[in-house]
Design an enzyme around this catalytic site. Structure first.
Site, mmCIF file in Angstrom:
data_model
loop_
_atom_site.group_PDB
_atom_site.id
_atom_site.type_symbol
_atom_site.label_atom_id
_atom_site.label_comp_id
_atom_site.label_asym_id
_atom_site.label_seq_id
_atom_site.Cartn_x
_atom_site.Cartn_y
_atom_site.Cartn_z
ATOM 1 N N LYS A 225 9.972 3.825 -103.629
ATOM 2 C CA LYS A 225 10.033 5.047 -104.419
ATOM 3 C C LYS A 225 10.852 6.062 -103.641
ATOM 4 O O LYS A 225 10.632 6.254 -102.442
ATOM 5 C CB LYS A 225 8.616 5.557 -104.682
ATOM 6 C CG LYS A 225 8.521 6.790 -105.574
ATOM 7 C CD LYS A 225 7.056 7.118 -105.853
ATOM 8 C CE LYS A 225 6.891 8.338 -106.747
ATOM 9 N NZ LYS A 225 5.469 8.619 -107.050
ATOM 10 N N SER A 297 4.369 9.160 -111.646
ATOM 11 C CA SER A 297 5.736 9.377 -111.222
ATOM 12 C C SER A 297 6.364 8.171 -110.534
ATOM 13 O O SER A 297 7.557 8.167 -110.252
ATOM 14 C CB SER A 297 5.798 10.581 -110.273
ATOM 15 O OG SER A 297 5.105 10.313 -109.065
ATOM 16 N N SER A 321 -0.165 8.721 -110.172
ATOM 17 C CA SER A 321 1.223 8.253 -110.179
ATOM 18 C C SER A 321 1.405 6.788 -109.804
ATOM 19 O O SER A 321 2.503 6.262 -109.938
ATOM 20 C CB SER A 321 2.079 9.129 -109.260
ATOM 21 O OG SER A 321 2.248 10.412 -109.827
#
Length: 608
Positions: A225, A297, A321
């Site tokens: 990420k 996210s 997330s």
């Protein structure tokens, strides 16, 4: 009851905001601040509040009458007048840190002085021995088919690489080809790290050929990420102001995975500043239903893992997330105990909530990764040294699995959730009813808003937030601006409530070994704030007739209706005791086998 992170965020704003009436200070004496003996005019007199020189903007009783609307309190006219009379002498000076003249810069890596410790005195937090026993291996034979190789689990790929039936270089090239081919339709890649990946893969092959096998992640390609720093490779936070940011050192988790011999193939997308699934390059889409976003996210990690573009990915969670994209994309997400995985070199959204964890296509894979990334790091004051005890061969019979009956029957649950409880019973676990108080858990989100606004204060005040694509009511820019008016008193009270909630979780876990919950129940908020680990895994499928979104409904941009119902994955979530991810792994493996739905692949991502 709120059932999504967006609802938690939206509801928590209302009723908890307060005024912070601080504008640029007037000119003042260099040493002005708290009262001094000189201020009092009497030698030897101690300092007193409200004796500083007047600074800041003029206020009047009407200013406080308007401010009362934000915090939902009511003062009498007399008390409003009293507060206004010496605001500029007693309170405005508290903003000197930001407004000057003794303005001081707070470095990005500087953490608050107060540390959150999720442990409750007297609670049973087992001290693990650090024993890790993987499964005995998959009976699956090696296949030359590239789709089968790409969708294999980390455990399978590790066995093939160790036995040299598969080279890391070949596996890495398969994923690089798939990333280049399928990213245009998923928008899950921010930076492809092709040169580094091939270099690491060839090094892994040389080491393994020489008998220097580092472990189950040696030669395994992964994606990060794009909020964990990578030396010499841009780390953008998915946000326009940082799109050209290039860190000088690797994050702690990146170093740990490099040490384990893993191969970094891509920096994956995240919603800007770790919210939802829209970043400066577009919206990351769900491989199972490309008409909708992949949720966030950890949007890129979810989409890339589900589409067979990486072996595993590292995501992060502050308030859902990892859970949300694991649900949407049908992958397995492990949110570790707060403090187990160091966040040094990762973007800070909320010091007392942020967690880094693995996302993969199998339960055991997440434990293999967690084993590699656990441990304390001096750069993260909240990280602790902790051992992981996991035995994939140990039976689950007799494990007490708690559940909250009202959650299993409310709008956040589906037949898949209720069936999962029956499956847990079938594999030998003992369902136990537990009660969780119906408290205002959404009010805890004040802590997130305040910390996040502090973490991005400079961006808010210099208006770089204006560059972000999403400027809707429930996006970070609006939340950060609103949070300038939060009450410090309410912050402390919310923190006290957090401790009370942690005490309740200790009580609940005194009678069970783990919990099974609908993923978007109140436990999403509770578990994140108390720091308990969670494991989200695919449990079945549901049909949807409309695209789903993390954003509040927008009448101007309605979500697309689907011409026919679409079958998509649906998961359940297990919650474990603090630092007891091993029990989650054992239970998750048993459920994964019994559900027998993890191997199904999203359509449209086959090699041609």
């Amino acid at each position: 009851m709120p059932t999504t992170r967006r609802e938690f965020l939206g509801r928590a704003v209302a009723g908890i905001a307060s005024v912070a009436a601080a504008a640029k200070a007037d000119e003042r004496a260099p040493d002005a601040g708290a009262g001094t003996a000189a201020d009092a005019g009497t030698p030897g007199a101690p300092p007193a509040f409200g004796t500083s020189p007047s600074i800041g903007p003029e206020v009047n009783p009407g200013t406080f009458a308007e401010a009362e609307k934000l915090v939902q309190v009511t003062y009498t006219p007399e008390y409003r007048a009293q507060a206004a009379a010496n605001w500029r002498e007693s309170m405005a000076a508290l903003y000197e840190r930001r407004t000057g003249p003794k303005k001081i810069v707070l470095e990005e890596a500087l953490a608050p002085a107060t540390l959150w410790n999720p442990a409750i005195p007297g609670a049973n937090i087992a001290r693990k021995r650090g024993r890790f026993t993987a499964s005995k291996g998959s009976p699956d034979r090696f296949s030359e088919n590239e789709d089968d190789i790409a969708y294999a689990t980390v455990a399978q790929q590790a066995g093939w690489i160790k036995s040299r039936r598969l080279s890391s270089t070949r596996l890495t090239q398969i994923y690089l080809d798939r990333l280049e081919r399928f990213d245009p339709q998923l928008k899950c890649v921010i930076t492809l790290t092709k040169d580094l990946a091939l270099e690491q893969a060839m090094k892994a092959d040389r080491e393994i050929a020489a008998g220097k096998y580092r472990g189950p992640l040696h030669g395994i390609p992964w994606g990060a990420k794009d909020l964990v720093d990578t030396k010499g490779i841009r780390t953008t936070y998915g946000a326009e102001p940082f799109r050209n940011r290039v860190p000088a050192v690797d994050a702690a988790v990146v170093r740990k995975l490099h040490d384990a011999g893993a191969v970094l193939v891509a920096k994956l997308s995240l919603g800007a500043l770790a919210l939802n699934d829209i970043w400066f390059g577009g919206q990351t889409l769900n491989p199972w239903l490309p008409a909708e976003g992949s949720s966030g996210s950890s949007a890129g990690p979810g989409a890339a893992t589900a589409a067979g573009l990486v072996s595993f990915a590292i995501g992060s969670e502050t308030l859902g997330s990892i859970v949300a994209p694991s649900m949407r994309c049908g992958v397995t997400g492990l949110r570790p105990t707060f403090g187990r995985v160091p966040r040094t070199g990762a973007m800070t959204l909320c010091w007392t909530l942020d967690k880094l964890g693995p996302m993969a296509r199998g339960v055991e894979d997440t434990l293999l990764v967690l084993q590699a990334i656990s441990g304390a790091d001096p750069g993260d004051l909240y990280s602790v040294q902790s051992d992981l005890e996991f035995d994939a061969t140990q039976p689950v019979k007799g494990l007490r699995i708690g559940y909250v009956p009202r959650w299993m029957n409310d709008a956040s649950a589906t037949p898949v959730d209720r069936k999962a409880l029956e499956v847990a019973k079938q594999v030998g676990m003992q369902p136990v009813e537990v009660d969780v108080p119906d408290w205002p858990y959404g009010s805890l989100v004040l802590l997130l808003f305040a910390e996040a606004a502090a973490a991005f204060e400079d961006m808010t005040l210099d208006r770089r937030l204006d560059q972000l694509k999403m400027q809707v009511l429930d996006a970070w820019p609006n939340s950060f601006r609103q949070s300038r008016f939060l009450s410090a008193v309410d912050y402390v009270q919310a923190d006290r409530l957090r401790r009370k909630v942690a005490q309740q979780m200790a009580r609940v876990f005194s009678g069970v070994d783990l919990l099974l919950v609908p993923s978007f129940s109140d436990m999403l908020t509770i578990g994140n704030f108390t720091g308990h680990p969670s494991l989200t895994l695919r449990a079945g499928f549901v049909e949807v007739t409309e695209a789903r979104s993390d954003w509040a409904p927008d009448p101007k941009n309605p979500l697309p209706k689907l011409p026919r119902p679409v079958r998509v994955p649906h998961g359940v979530t297990l919650i474990g005791k603090l630092f007891d991810e091993g029990t989650l792994g054992r239970a998750g493996i048993a459920l994964e086998r019994a559900f027998n739905v993890a191997r199904e692949r999203p359509p449209g991502f086959a090699h041609v």
